[in-house]
Design an enzyme around this catalytic site. Structure first.
Site, PDB file in Angstrom:
ATOM      1  N   LYS A  46      29.938 -50.346  -9.214  1.00 49.45           N
ATOM      2  CA  LYS A  46      30.583 -50.265 -10.539  1.00 49.45           C
ATOM      3  C   LYS A  46      29.559 -49.747 -11.549  1.00 49.45           C
ATOM      4  O   LYS A  46      28.384 -49.603 -11.247  1.00 49.45           O
ATOM      5  CB  LYS A  46      31.074 -51.647 -11.011  1.00 49.45           C
TER       6      LYS A  46
ATOM      7  N   SER B  72      38.171 -46.969  -7.127  1.00 53.01           N
ATOM      8  CA  SER B  72      37.842 -47.615  -8.411  1.00 53.01           C
ATOM      9  C   SER B  72      36.810 -46.876  -9.253  1.00 53.01           C
ATOM     10  O   SER B  72      36.673 -47.144 -10.440  1.00 53.01           O
ATOM     11  CB  SER B  72      37.374 -49.051  -8.179  1.00 53.01           C
TER      12      SER B  72
END
Length: 198
Positions: free
Chosen positions: A89, A51
């Site tokens: 993230k 990701s």
């Protein structure tokens, strides 16, 4: 004479015993200090998914600063994620920000300022396949992966009670360096594009 030799021998034995105790004490103190540093100052985390490609690849390892303070736009952070697991993230929006996807040029905007994200987005990826228009509540963060089409980030959790936002209290630390593999060692800096956001 015999007494003197005996006394010298006893002194040497005591010295040996004292040296061993000092070594054990130093070892225990070293382990204790390392544990304190790991708990409160610096943590090491490995990357389990795609990701955050190409910024971070699977099995890369990063050090995070647990004393970095409030995360800012553009920071890469490790936090307790939506499933309760450690997650990594990039911060796109902080409390009070209006984050929208997308403008006519297919860019995400923060408070009306478009983000040119080429410097960290995955090669040939796009800002987002999902449209959204959110205002980040105070004390919360809007987070997205750099490999947008392969990232289950804030966008994927918008329908949940928290609206996809993550609390600042869930932040473990800010990633400061990719230290493994050595060939890809890299010191993270906040992308300049976020300096334009007001």
């Amino acid at each position: 004479m015999a007494d003197t030799k005996k006394a010298e021998g006893v002194g040497k034995e005591k010295k040996k015993g004292g040296g061993f105790r000092e070594t054990i004490l130093l070892l225990v103190l070293g382990v204790g200090l390392a544990m304190l540093l790991h708990t409160f100052v610096v943590g090491s985390f490995y990357i389990p998914s795609v990701s955050m490609e190409n910024t971070l690849l699977v099995n890369d390892r990063v050090f995070v600063n647990k004393l970095a303070g409030k995360p800012e736009r553009g920071d890469i952070i490790v936090f307790k994620g939506w499933t309760g697991e450690d997650t990594i993230k990039r911060v796109i929006g902080v409390g009070g920000d209006k984050v929208v996807c997308c403008d006519k040029d297919k860019r995400i905007t923060v408070n009306g300022t478009p983000l040119d994200e080429e410097s960290y987005l995955y090669t040939d990826d796009f800002a987002s396949g999902d449209k959204f228009d959110v205002t980040v509540p105070a004390g919360k963060l809007w987070l997205m992966g750099d490999h947008r089409s392969a990232s289950a980030d804030s966008r994927a959790h918008m329908e949940e009670p928290g609206g996809g936002f993550i609390s600042e209290d869930a932040v473990i630390g800010v990633a400061v360096v990719r230290y493994w593999p050595l060939s890809r060692g890299y010191l993270f800096t906040r992308p300049d594009i976020f300096d334009k956001v007001k």
